[in-house]
Write an enzyme that holds these catalytic residues in place. Structure first.
Site, PDB file in Angstrom:
ATOM      1  N   GLU A  18     -11.598  30.244 -23.636  1.00 47.61           N
ATOM      2  CA  GLU A  18     -12.251  28.961 -23.923  1.00 47.61           C
ATOM      3  C   GLU A  18     -13.106  28.569 -22.731  1.00 47.61           C
ATOM      4  O   GLU A  18     -13.249  29.342 -21.782  1.00 47.61           O
ATOM      5  CB  GLU A  18     -11.201  27.889 -24.230  1.00 47.61           C
ATOM      6  CG  GLU A  18     -10.230  27.622 -23.092  1.00 47.61           C
ATOM      7  CD  GLU A  18      -9.170  26.581 -23.448  1.00 47.61           C
ATOM      8  OE1 GLU A  18      -9.434  25.698 -24.272  1.00 47.61           O
ATOM      9  OE2 GLU A  18      -8.070  26.669 -22.859  1.00 47.61           O
TER      10      GLU A  18
ATOM     11  N   LYS B 202      -1.306  20.127 -23.018  1.00 49.13           N
ATOM     12  CA  LYS B 202      -2.387  19.369 -22.373  1.00 49.13           C
ATOM     13  C   LYS B 202      -1.773  18.562 -21.231  1.00 49.13           C
ATOM     14  O   LYS B 202      -1.509  17.364 -21.351  1.00 49.13           O
ATOM     15  CB  LYS B 202      -3.097  18.482 -23.398  1.00 49.13           C
ATOM     16  CG  LYS B 202      -4.462  18.014 -22.911  1.00 49.13           C
ATOM     17  CD  LYS B 202      -5.291  17.488 -24.063  1.00 49.13           C
ATOM     18  CE  LYS B 202      -6.548  16.810 -23.603  1.00 49.13           C
ATOM     19  NZ  LYS B 202      -7.501  17.690 -22.929  1.00 49.13           N
TER      20      LYS B 202
ATOM     21  N   ARG C 146      -0.345  15.880 -30.700  1.00 50.44           N
ATOM     22  CA  ARG C 146      -0.480  16.833 -29.589  1.00 50.44           C
ATOM     23  C   ARG C 146       0.116  16.266 -28.298  1.00 50.44           C
ATOM     24  O   ARG C 146       0.768  16.978 -27.534  1.00 50.44           O
ATOM     25  CB  ARG C 146      -1.956  17.202 -29.398  1.00 50.44           C
ATOM     26  CG  ARG C 146      -2.148  18.339 -28.412  1.00 50.44           C
ATOM     27  CD  ARG C 146      -3.575  18.853 -28.393  1.00 50.44           C
ATOM     28  NE  ARG C 146      -4.506  17.856 -27.894  1.00 50.44           N
ATOM     29  CZ  ARG C 146      -5.834  18.037 -27.834  1.00 50.44           C
ATOM     30  NH1 ARG C 146      -6.371  19.166 -28.251  1.00 50.44           N
ATOM     31  NH2 ARG C 146      -6.618  17.097 -27.375  1.00 50.44           N
TER      32      ARG C 146
HETATM   33  N1  PXG Z   1      -9.989  23.166 -24.055  1.00 48.57           N
HETATM   34  C1  PXG Z   1      -9.583  22.475 -22.972  1.00 48.57           C
HETATM   35  C2  PXG Z   1      -9.025  23.210 -21.816  1.00 48.57           C
HETATM   36  C3  PXG Z   1      -9.691  21.066 -22.948  1.00 48.57           C
HETATM   37  O1  PXG Z   1      -9.272  20.384 -21.875  1.00 48.57           O
HETATM   38  C4  PXG Z   1     -10.643  21.156 -25.174  1.00 48.57           C
HETATM   39  C5  PXG Z   1     -10.492  22.537 -25.138  1.00 48.57           C
HETATM   40  C6  PXG Z   1     -11.170  20.521 -26.407  1.00 48.57           C
HETATM   41  O2  PXG Z   1     -10.113  19.858 -27.099  1.00 48.57           O
HETATM   42  P1  PXG Z   1     -10.405  18.623 -28.051  1.00 48.57           P
HETATM   43  O3  PXG Z   1      -9.078  18.253 -28.586  1.00 48.57           O
HETATM   44  O4  PXG Z   1     -11.024  17.570 -27.193  1.00 48.57           O
HETATM   45  O5  PXG Z   1     -11.331  19.101 -29.101  1.00 48.57           O
HETATM   46  C7  PXG Z   1     -10.201  20.391 -24.061  1.00 48.57           C
HETATM   47  C8  PXG Z   1     -10.281  18.896 -24.029  1.00 48.57           C
HETATM   48  C9  PXG Z   1     -13.978  16.934 -19.416  1.00 48.57           C
HETATM   49  C10 PXG Z   1     -12.637  16.956 -20.107  1.00 48.57           C
HETATM   50  O6  PXG Z   1     -14.204  16.086 -18.562  1.00 48.57           O
HETATM   51  C11 PXG Z   1     -12.471  17.686 -21.251  1.00 48.57           C
HETATM   52  C12 PXG Z   1     -11.242  17.719 -21.912  1.00 48.57           C
HETATM   53  C13 PXG Z   1     -10.213  17.008 -21.380  1.00 48.57           C
HETATM   54  C14 PXG Z   1     -10.384  16.279 -20.234  1.00 48.57           C
HETATM   55  C15 PXG Z   1     -11.608  16.233 -19.576  1.00 48.57           C
HETATM   56  O7  PXG Z   1     -14.819  17.805 -19.741  1.00 48.57           O
HETATM   57  N2  PXG Z   1     -11.222  18.490 -23.045  1.00 48.57           N
END
Ligand code: PXG
Length: 310
Positions: free
Chosen positions: A184, A151, A52
């Site tokens: 989301e 991301k 990713r």
């Molecule tokens: N949606 C978004 C917008 C994210 O940033 C997820 C879903 C979940 O993805 P993963 O691959 O982790 O299952 C993310 C990722 C925080 C924080 O502090 C969270 C993310 C990234 C950076 C900081 O809550 N989540």
């Protein structure tokens, strides 16, 4: 003791891990990142996170000067230098230092760093009771502007939503997309369960395709649970039997109240718990070992963990 950070090819103490004020990651949010977890001496789904990261970089036309294999070694070695087996890992590649203009062509060398920290988790009590969330007025970015599938370091959209959640006194917020479909949460994906079917928005709803999300869908399919990626509205959330959020930090967390409406009976659902348990089992066995010698010294309790029978 302070952390050792990987920064541009070196391992440095955290007080020396500093980047230029001309870095376009800082000036413009121009860069990409990953949040990754290490559990029981393994880095969970590291291959998927690296895929990713490189896909996000490709779309923003950022050439990462390391191969995926080299980047994997950066992550593993940073964990080793800090003597960690369980950690939250932040891997960042920014456009690097340039001039004060926007032009990425003026940034000759990307900045790469890897932080392996301890993680701030939601308290256990929240998993047992379930989260209360609200829907916020901030809409998820449209794909034609700042694509949520990338991301990137540009998280202002999510931060607006987080500010609304903070003002409402709840830990997470649901964002709708520009068409009004559920997209989301600020840093998590959303799932609902209705009549035994597990449902989550598709990538084209304008979401980050979470690695936890994909893992949960895979686990569910393996268990014979019907899984659908389809658009749904807030009404579908309010009338769902169960709801939960997924993300690297939260893993999967039951969500029991949305905009004041109780979801199902207002308690974490059965399917949600079944999936959380299976997910936690998988974290014991998935991903490359941080200390490769430990493969042979696998635990004698046969639980698949790396306790080595201790
Ligand atoms: N949606 C978004 C917008 C994210 O940033 C997820 C879903 C979940 O993805 P993963 O691959 O982790 O299952 C993310 C990722 C925080 C924080 O502090 C969270 C993310 C990234 C950076 C900081 O809550 N989540």
């Amino acid at each position: 003791m302070g952390l050792i950070i990987f920064l541009n090819g070196e391992f440095v103490p955290e007080e020396r891990a500093v980047v230029s004020v001309f870095d376009h990651g800082l000036l413009y949010g121009d860069g990409v990142f990953e949040g990754i977890r290490a559990y029981y001496g393994r880095v969970f789904k590291l291959g998927d996170h690296l895929d990713r990261l490189y896909e996000s970089a490709r779309t923003i036309m950022l050439q990462i000067p390391l191969s995926k294999a080299e980047m994997q070694e950066v992550v593993l070695e940073t964990l080793r230098r800090n003597n960690q087996r369980d950690a939250y890992i932040r891997l960042v590649v920014s456009r690097g230092a340039g001039d004060l203009g926007l032009d990425p062509q003026k940034c000759p060398r990307p900045t790469i760093f890897c932080i392996t920290a301890t993680i701030q988790l939601y308290p256990d009590e929240l998993y047992e009771k379930g989260l209360e969330v609200i829907t916020v007025s901030t809409r998820r970015n449209i794909a034609e502007a700042c694509n949520p599938r990338v991301k990137s370091l540009n998280y202002l959209n999510n931060i607006y939503a987080k500010i609304e959640a903070n003002l409402a006194g709840v830990p997470e917020a649901i964002l709708l997309n520009a068409e009004g479909y559920v997209a989301e949460a600020t840093g998590d994906n959303i799932f609902i369960v209705k009549n035994g079917v597990l449902i989550t928005p598709p990538a084209y709803a304008g979401i980050l395709e979470g690695i936890t999300r994909n893992t949960i869908m895979e686990i569910a399919r393996r268990k014979g649970i019907p899984v659908e990626e389809k658009l749904f509205t807030l009404h579908d959330v309010y009338i769902a039997d169960e709801c939960f959020m997924t993300g690297t930090a939260a893993e999967a967390i039951p969500t029991v109240k949305v905009d004041g409406r109780l979801i199902g009976n207002g308690r974490p659902g059965e399917m949600t718990w079944e999936l959380i348990k299976a997910f936690r089992e998988l974290t014991k066995v998935d991903g490359p070992l941080i200390y490769p010698g430990e493969a042979a010294a696998a635990c004698s309790c046969n639980c698949g963990c790396s306790c080595r029978g201790e």
